[in-house]
Structures are given as structure tokens and as C-alpha cells.
Design a protein around this motif. Structure first.
Motif, PDB file in Angstrom:
ATOM      1  N   ASP A  14       0.807  -1.213   0.000  1.00 13.43           N
ATOM      2  CA  ASP A  14       0.000   0.000   0.000  1.00 13.43           C
ATOM      3  C   ASP A  14       0.848   1.274   0.000  1.00 13.43           C
ATOM      4  N   THR A  15       1.910   1.288  -0.779  1.00 18.01           N
ATOM      5  CA  THR A  15       2.711   2.506  -0.904  1.00 18.01           C
ATOM      6  C   THR A  15       2.273   3.242  -2.174  1.00 18.01           C
ATOM      7  N   GLU A  16       2.469   4.526  -2.189  1.00 19.23           N
ATOM      8  CA  GLU A  16       1.949   5.365  -3.271  1.00 19.23           C
ATOM      9  C   GLU A  16       2.405   4.908  -4.651  1.00 19.23           C
ATOM     10  N   GLU A  17       3.673   4.532  -4.761  1.00 14.70           N
ATOM     11  CA  GLU A  17       4.203   4.151  -6.078  1.00 14.70           C
ATOM     12  C   GLU A  17       4.449   2.650  -6.201  1.00 14.70           C
ATOM     13  N   ASN A  18       3.859   1.862  -5.305  1.00 20.51           N
ATOM     14  CA  ASN A  18       4.022   0.402  -5.337  1.00 20.51           C
ATOM     15  C   ASN A  18       5.494  -0.006  -5.290  1.00 20.51           C
ATOM     16  N   THR A  19       6.214   0.607  -4.357  1.00 18.87           N
ATOM     17  CA  THR A  19       7.657   0.356  -4.236  1.00 18.87           C
ATOM     18  C   THR A  19       8.021  -0.263  -2.894  1.00 18.87           C
ATOM     19  N   GLY A  20       7.081  -0.938  -2.265  1.00 21.91           N
ATOM     20  CA  GLY A  20       7.375  -1.591  -0.993  1.00 21.91           C
ATOM     21  C   GLY A  20       8.127  -2.896  -1.201  1.00 21.91           C
ATOM     22  N   VAL A  21       9.075  -3.148  -0.308  1.00 21.37           N
ATOM     23  CA  VAL A  21       9.853  -4.388  -0.347  1.00 21.37           C
ATOM     24  C   VAL A  21       9.844  -4.990   1.056  1.00 21.37           C
ATOM     25  N   LEU A  22       9.318  -6.200   1.168  1.00 22.76           N
ATOM     26  CA  LEU A  22       9.318  -6.907   2.449  1.00 22.76           C
ATOM     27  C   LEU A  22      10.440  -7.932   2.448  1.00 22.76           C
ATOM     28  N   VAL A  23      11.230  -7.921   3.516  1.00 21.50           N
ATOM     29  CA  VAL A  23      12.261  -8.941   3.733  1.00 21.50           C
ATOM     30  C   VAL A  23      11.759  -9.788   4.888  1.00 21.50           C
ATOM     31  N   TYR A  24      11.605 -11.085   4.647  1.00 23.92           N
ATOM     32  CA  TYR A  24      11.088 -12.009   5.653  1.00 23.92           C
ATOM     33  C   TYR A  24      12.155 -13.044   5.969  1.00 23.92           C
ATOM     34  N   VAL A  25      12.479 -13.168   7.258  1.00 22.79           N
ATOM     35  CA  VAL A  25      13.455 -14.154   7.716  1.00 22.79           C
ATOM     36  C   VAL A  25      12.739 -15.124   8.640  1.00 22.79           C
ATOM     37  N   ASN A  26      12.854 -16.423   8.344  1.00 22.00           N
ATOM     38  CA  ASN A  26      12.305 -17.449   9.213  1.00 22.00           C
ATOM     39  C   ASN A  26      13.485 -18.220   9.803  1.00 22.00           C
ATOM     40  N   ILE A  27      13.694 -18.050  11.094  1.00 21.44           N
ATOM     41  CA  ILE A  27      14.863 -18.620  11.751  1.00 21.44           C
ATOM     42  C   ILE A  27      14.810 -20.144  11.763  1.00 21.44           C
ATOM     43  N   CYS A  28      13.668 -20.719  12.100  1.00 18.86           N
ATOM     44  CA  CYS A  28      13.530 -22.174  12.167  1.00 18.86           C
ATOM     45  C   CYS A  28      13.818 -22.838  10.824  1.00 18.86           C
ATOM     46  N   GLU A  29      13.264 -22.299   9.769  1.00 17.93           N
ATOM     47  CA  GLU A  29      13.400 -22.904   8.444  1.00 17.93           C
ATOM     48  C   GLU A  29      14.705 -22.507   7.738  1.00 17.93           C
ATOM     49  N   HIS A  30      15.460 -21.571   8.316  1.00 20.89           N
ATOM     50  CA  HIS A  30      16.679 -21.063   7.682  1.00 20.89           C
ATOM     51  C   HIS A  30      16.366 -20.523   6.282  1.00 20.89           C
ATOM     52  N   LYS A  31      15.288 -19.747   6.216  1.00 18.70           N
ATOM     53  CA  LYS A  31      14.833 -19.213   4.923  1.00 18.70           C
ATOM     54  C   LYS A  31      14.726 -17.699   5.000  1.00 18.70           C
ATOM     55  N   LEU A  32      14.918 -17.093   3.854  1.00 21.39           N
ATOM     56  CA  LEU A  32      14.753 -15.657   3.702  1.00 21.39           C
ATOM     57  C   LEU A  32      14.015 -15.441   2.389  1.00 21.39           C
ATOM     58  N   GLU A  33      12.983 -14.619   2.437  1.00 20.03           N
ATOM     59  CA  GLU A  33      12.201 -14.310   1.245  1.00 20.03           C
ATOM     60  C   GLU A  33      12.107 -12.800   1.094  1.00 20.03           C
TER      61      GLU A  33
END
Length: 176
Positions: free
Chosen positions: A87-106
Motif C-alpha cells: 500500500d505505498t503510493e508508487e508500489n515500491t514496498g519491499v518486504l524482507v522475511y526471515v524465518n529462523i527455524c526454516e533457515h529461509k529468507l524471502e
């Protein structure tokens, strides 16, 4: 890397068990209050000089009730929506998701920035950070990743005079 036609994840009893057996005290010792503060400052820094928004979520494990049927990619997309990163004005949002248990980053990027950055670039950034985290350099890897995201956003959404406006909070979200 928001994609419309993602395949649904396969149910995984093994993934569910990993979440149930995960012991946060043994696995997320590196994430102290000081580290969270430094990462929050790094998000603020990564947002300077462009019109994009960066949002960092670190989660110990997938919610138990969802772990059987939801993988980390789907969880990241859910959080992208829940925290309104889209929901940013210019659709420029970036989410960094880290899951410690799964050793994953998205990384989930909104359509504005995804039009400029290929999924291959986002995946390479994720893989580099995951390698650093696996080598016990979690804070450094996330700091480097946030720097890289900031550079990409500056490349495509540069602002000569940054008005220091914020559409999303810079504070790291930690989900236990």
C-alpha cells in the motif's frame, strides 16, 4: 517478487514438526535488543534517497496452525499483505522475511519495483544473505542485504531531496 500465479505449497508433516520442536532460546540468541535497534537504523538508512519502502520481518517459526500447509514464501506474501507493504503510493514496498527455524529468507517486492528488478536478482540477494546467516553472520548478512535493497531502490526511484517521509514503519518486526 510478488507473483500472481504461485503454486500452492505442498503439505509437509516434516515442516510442521520442525516448527513444533523449534526452541527459540537456542536458535535466535543473536537477535538481541541492540541488534534489533541496529537493524531498525539500517532500514531507516536503506530508505534514504528514494521513494521506496523497506520492511523487515524476522520470525522464529511459522505459526503452528499454518505450518503443515504453508511454506515460508506463502507466509512472506501473507505478511506483505498484513503489514500493507503493498500500500505505498508508487508500489515500491519491499518486504524482507526471515524465518529462523526454516533457515529461509524471502523478499516480496511490490509491482512497481518488480517491473525493474528481475526475480533472479531478488533470489540471488536472498541466497547470499542465507549463506551469511548459515555462517553465523546474521546481523552482517541482513545489514548487507538492506544496503543492496536500498541501492536498487535508489537506482530506480531516486530522489534528489529526500523529504524523509515514511509510508511504513522502519522498526524491525519480530514475531516469536
Amino acid at each position: 517478487m510478488a507473483q500472481n500465479n504461485l503454486p500452492s505449497s505442498e503439505a509437509s508433516f516434516a515442516r510442521w514438526w520442525r516448527q513444533v520442536l523449534f526452541v527459540p532460546m537456542l536458535n535466535s540468541k543473536w537477535l538481541t535488543a541492540e541488534v534489533k535497534a541496529r537493524l531498525t537504523a539500517k532500514v531507516t538508512e536503506a530508505e534514504q534517497g528514494h521513494r521506496g519502502e523497506v520492511f523487515l520481518v524476522i520470525e522464529n517459526h511459522l505459526p503452528i496452525q499454518e505450518a503443515y500447509s504453508t511454506n515460508c514464501r506463502e507466509r512472506a506474501i501473507d505478511l506483505f499483505s498484513e503489514y500493507r507493504v503493498w500500500d505505498t503510493e508508487e508500489n515500491t514496498g519491499v518486504l524482507v522475511y526471515v524465518n529462523i527455524c526454516e533457515h529461509k529468507l524471502e523478499i516480496v517486492a511490490d509491482r512497481g519495483i518488480s517491473a525493474h528488478v528481475s526475480p533472479t536478482v531478488w533470489r540471488a540477494m536472498c541466497d547470499k544473505a542465507v549463506t551469511g546467516i548459515a555462517n553465523k553472520k546474521s546481523e552482517e548478512s541482513l545489514t548487507d542485504l538492506l544496503d543492496e535493497i536500498g541501492q536498487l531502490l535508489r537506482q530506480y526511484y531516486h530522489l534528489e531531496h529526500d523529504p524523509a517521509g515514511n509510508e511504513l514503519s522502519d522498526t524491525v518486526v519480530f514475531l516469536k
